[in-house]
Design a protein around this motif. Structure first.
Motif, PDB file in Angstrom:
ATOM      1  N   MET A 102      -0.617   9.049   9.200  1.00 37.89           N
ATOM      2  CA  MET A 102      -1.109   9.905   7.310  1.00 37.89           C
ATOM      3  C   MET A 102      -1.970  10.234   6.931  1.00 37.89           C
ATOM      4  N   LEU A 103      -1.172  10.722   5.695  1.00 37.84           N
ATOM      5  CA  LEU A 103      -2.559  11.336   5.445  1.00 37.84           C
ATOM      6  C   LEU A 103      -3.408  10.497   4.981  1.00 37.84           C
ATOM      7  N   GLY A 104      -3.854   9.017   4.609  1.00 41.04           N
ATOM      8  CA  GLY A 104      -3.801   7.787   4.110  1.00 41.04           C
ATOM      9  C   GLY A 104      -3.140   6.960   3.166  1.00 41.04           C
ATOM     10  N   LEU A 114      -5.850   6.282  13.917  1.00 43.85           N
ATOM     11  CA  LEU A 114      -4.727   5.289  13.012  1.00 43.85           C
ATOM     12  C   LEU A 114      -5.250   3.753  13.770  1.00 43.85           C
ATOM     13  N   HIS A 115      -5.709   2.488  13.073  1.00 42.99           N
ATOM     14  CA  HIS A 115      -6.487   1.560  13.600  1.00 42.99           C
ATOM     15  C   HIS A 115      -4.602   0.618  13.401  1.00 42.99           C
ATOM     16  N   THR A 116      -3.805   0.239  14.621  1.00 40.22           N
ATOM     17  CA  THR A 116      -2.891  -0.108  14.392  1.00 40.22           C
ATOM     18  C   THR A 116      -2.531  -1.907  13.858  1.00 40.22           C
ATOM     19  N   LYS A 159       1.250  -1.359  -0.263  1.00 35.90           N
ATOM     20  CA  LYS A 159      -0.090  -0.226   0.059  1.00 35.90           C
ATOM     21  C   LYS A 159       1.361   1.311   0.066  1.00 35.90           C
ATOM     22  N   GLY A 160       0.774   2.744  -0.607  1.00 37.35           N
ATOM     23  CA  GLY A 160       1.238   3.345  -1.028  1.00 37.35           C
ATOM     24  C   GLY A 160       0.734   4.448   0.651  1.00 37.35           C
ATOM     25  N   VAL A 161       1.661   4.834   1.381  1.00 38.03           N
ATOM     26  CA  VAL A 161       0.935   5.365   2.645  1.00 38.03           C
ATOM     27  C   VAL A 161       1.796   6.980   2.197  1.00 38.03           C
ATOM     28  N   MET A 162       0.955   7.488   2.492  1.00 38.58           N
ATOM     29  CA  MET A 162       0.819   8.902   1.962  1.00 38.58           C
ATOM     30  C   MET A 162       1.445   9.943   3.261  1.00 38.58           C
ATOM     31  N   GLU A 208      -8.510   0.841   1.353  1.00 37.75           N
ATOM     32  CA  GLU A 208      -8.001   0.073   2.706  1.00 37.75           C
ATOM     33  C   GLU A 208      -7.671   1.965   3.621  1.00 37.75           C
ATOM     34  N   THR A 209      -7.962   3.113   3.379  1.00 40.25           N
ATOM     35  CA  THR A 209      -7.782   3.954   4.561  1.00 40.25           C
ATOM     36  C   THR A 209      -9.269   3.483   5.602  1.00 40.25           C
TER      37      THR A 209
END
Length: 573
Positions: A419-421, A438-440, A203-206, A428-429
């Motif tokens: 993160m922004l999403g 944020l649910h880890t 997943k691309g974390v922004m 997924e965000t």
């Protein structure tokens, strides 16, 4: 050492708005201090690079990037840890566009997929990954420029990074200030990081400037490396753990970063760089710990050292720190100057932390994830507990939800580092970001002093038929205590006879140790030896957690670049 008098004390550092502000102010505050120690040739001498030179290189490269028309575009960086990697990252985010750091160990097809998914316009790479990058960029129309960290001259759209820096510095002399005067939006995405896993899963974390600088600023309240420290950079920089916690925090506090030549050269480079701090993963520190005790055994000093460690631990309860003299040989083996060791990215045996602290080092651990830039909790360097991942980082709120009878539940957090999403992935965000929390996906609990402990990953948990939760990580911890087990993976399966869930283990034995202590064993004898080790570990656990079946593997497990076993690559789902 766990001095409660520091319980409410924090270090005071200057506030920072964004990474550009961080570099600009550091270049003034620490102009003549060493920012980096680099080697121009393998095995050569470390050469210092001052903060003023570092800023000049960033400004030069950033100006050249914008002159090429890359403003607002995505630029990928791929290669081993090196000075040019950091310069590229900051030249992109501090005015040009969005950086996309990629794992250099990925195969060409995966790199290709990520470049396409991110819509990358330029790739900066080192010669070590040149052939892989050349293969990966084929038929990607969006890529305008390929930039080499190593070539001296440019050809067509294959450009030289060194030449670009010179070009940018020339433009700056002509008063072309579009990069240095660029206004940063701290809330906008500046970095796109792909989580480990296959490209289908990655997943691309922004992350934004605000996310990253909040992490650096707040972590610095708990851990101080500003007193002429030198850090040895060992972990891959494309991970936020190394980049934020080590590289950026060092830049911020005026600490020098020495680039390690590779895992095989850690001890050698520690001594050469006179390193005083190192961030690592449990595998690195546990390996060092084993070597320290093995050397003590081999030289007949183990009993003496055990007694000294026990004495030091007792004195530690009264906040009397062990002298280096008592453990001189251990300090020499760690380069002679090491003061602070920080572990993260996975669970570590608390005994390793206890021993290193008893031997006169300060060793702590922290906890985080890429989605929080990354630190969520960390121990203070003056107030810490070996088995805990620390206290919630300032500015980060942590809650434990859906708790069981023991207070164990899912860890969720909120703060400026969240993160922004996920890039192009609202579904997924929405799963992990709920009302800013944020649910880890990690389970854990707090103790009475507010220290956080991690139990295991939510998705790894084994649930028995009568509703009991078993964390594979806990079972693996006990099995890994054995000298004869190198690596282990635990999972649950349904027993055909009883219909209940049973615990299974796959073991990669420590073949050299077994041969040294037991000789060459037959398959049957090896199985018998490991069965005895499992039985011993089982005695330390309640019945429902005990390992009932096990397999032996010949090769070590596949791992991520932070040396974590790829649990799902083993197909025990």
């Amino acid at each position: 050492m766990n001095s409660a008098k520091y319980k409410d004390e924090i270090y005071i550092h200057r506030p920072i708005r964004d990474l550009k502000d961080m570099i600009d102010t550091s270049a003034v505050l620490y102009a003549d201090k060493n920012a980096f120690l680099v080697k121009n040739a393998p095995g050569g001498k470390y050469i210092p690079i001052k903060f003023s030179e570092f800023k000049s290189d960033i400004d030069g490269l950033g100006t050249a990037f914008m002159d090429l028309g890359l403003t607002g575009k995505k630029i990928a960086v791929i290669g081993e840890n090196r000075y040019e990697w950091v310069v590229t990252y900051l030249a992109v985010v501090n005015g040009t566009g969005v950086i996309v750091p990629l794992d250099r160990e990925l195969p060409a097809q995966e790199i290709h997929n990520l470049l396409v998914r991110a819509g990358v316009s330029a790739v900066v790479y080192s010669s070590k990954v040149g052939s892989v990058v050349e293969e990966a960029i084929r038929e990607i129309d969006s890529i305008e420029y390929i930039i080499s960290m190593d070539t001296l001259e440019s050809t067509d759209n294959r450009l030289s990074l060194k030449k670009l820096v010179r070009t940018g510095n020339r433009l700056l002399m002509e008063e072309k200030r579009f990069f240095v005067d660029a206004v940063i939006d701290p809330e906008a995405m500046c970095s796109l990081l792909f989580t480990s896993g296959t490209t289908g899963m990655a997943k691309g974390v922004m992350l934004s400037h605000k996310n990253l600088t909040a992490n650096v600023y707040n972590m610095s309240k708990y851990v101080d490396v500003s007193k002429n420290f030198t850090g040895l950079s060992v972990l891959p920089m494309h991970h936020t753990y190394e980049l934020t916690c080590h590289v950026f925090t060092s830049m911020y506090q005026g600490c020098c970063v020495a680039i390690c030549e590779g895992l095989k050269y850690i001890v050698k480079n520690m001594a050469e760089a006179q390193a005083t701090v190192m961030l690592g993963v449990p595998l690195i520190f546990e390996s060092m710990h084993k070597k320290v005790w093995k050397k003590a055994e081999d030289t007949g000093k183990a009993d003496k050292m055990r007694a000294a460690v026990q004495l030091s631990k007792k004195l530690g309860k009264f906040n009397i720190k062990s002298t280096k003299k008592l453990f001189k040989s251990v300090h020499q083996a760690m380069g002679g100057n090491m003061q602070l060791l920080i572990s993260g990215a996975a669970a570590i045996d608390p005994m390793v932390i206890e021993d290193f602290n008893a031997m006169g080092f300060t060793m702590i651990q922290g906890y985080g994830m890429t989605e929080n830039s990354p630190i969520i909790a960390v121990n203070k360097d003056r107030y810490h507990k070996p088995a805990s991942v620390g206290l919630p980082m300032p500015g980060t709120e942590i809650r434990i939800i859906d708790q069981d009878d023991n207070g164990v539940g899912e860890i969720i957090c909120k703060g400026d580092s969240v993160m922004l999403g996920y890039y192009d992935n609202p579904e997924e965000t929405a799963k992990v970001l709920v009302d800013g929390w944020l649910h880890t996906g990690d389970y854990g609990y707090f103790d009475k002093d507010g220290f956080l402990y991690i139990s295991g990953r939510k998705k790894n948990v084994i649930v028995t038929k009568n509703g009991k939760n078993i964390f594979p990580e806990e079972v693996e911890f006990y099995l890994n205590k054995s000298d004869y087990i190198s690596e282990v993976l635990v999972w649950g399966m349904e027993d055909e006879k009883s219909g209940d869930t049973i615990v299974c283990a796959e073991i990669f034995p420590d073949f050299p140790v077994i041969e040294e202590k037991k000789g060459k064993l037959s398959e049957e004898a090896l199985r018998k030896l490991l069965k005895a080790e499992i039985d011993e570990a089982n005695e330390k656990m309640p019945l429902y957690k005990r390992v009932k079946r096990f397999e032996i593997r010949e090769k070590e497990f596949e791992k991520t670049t932070t040396k974590k076993i790829k649990r799902y690559a083993a197909n025990h789902k």
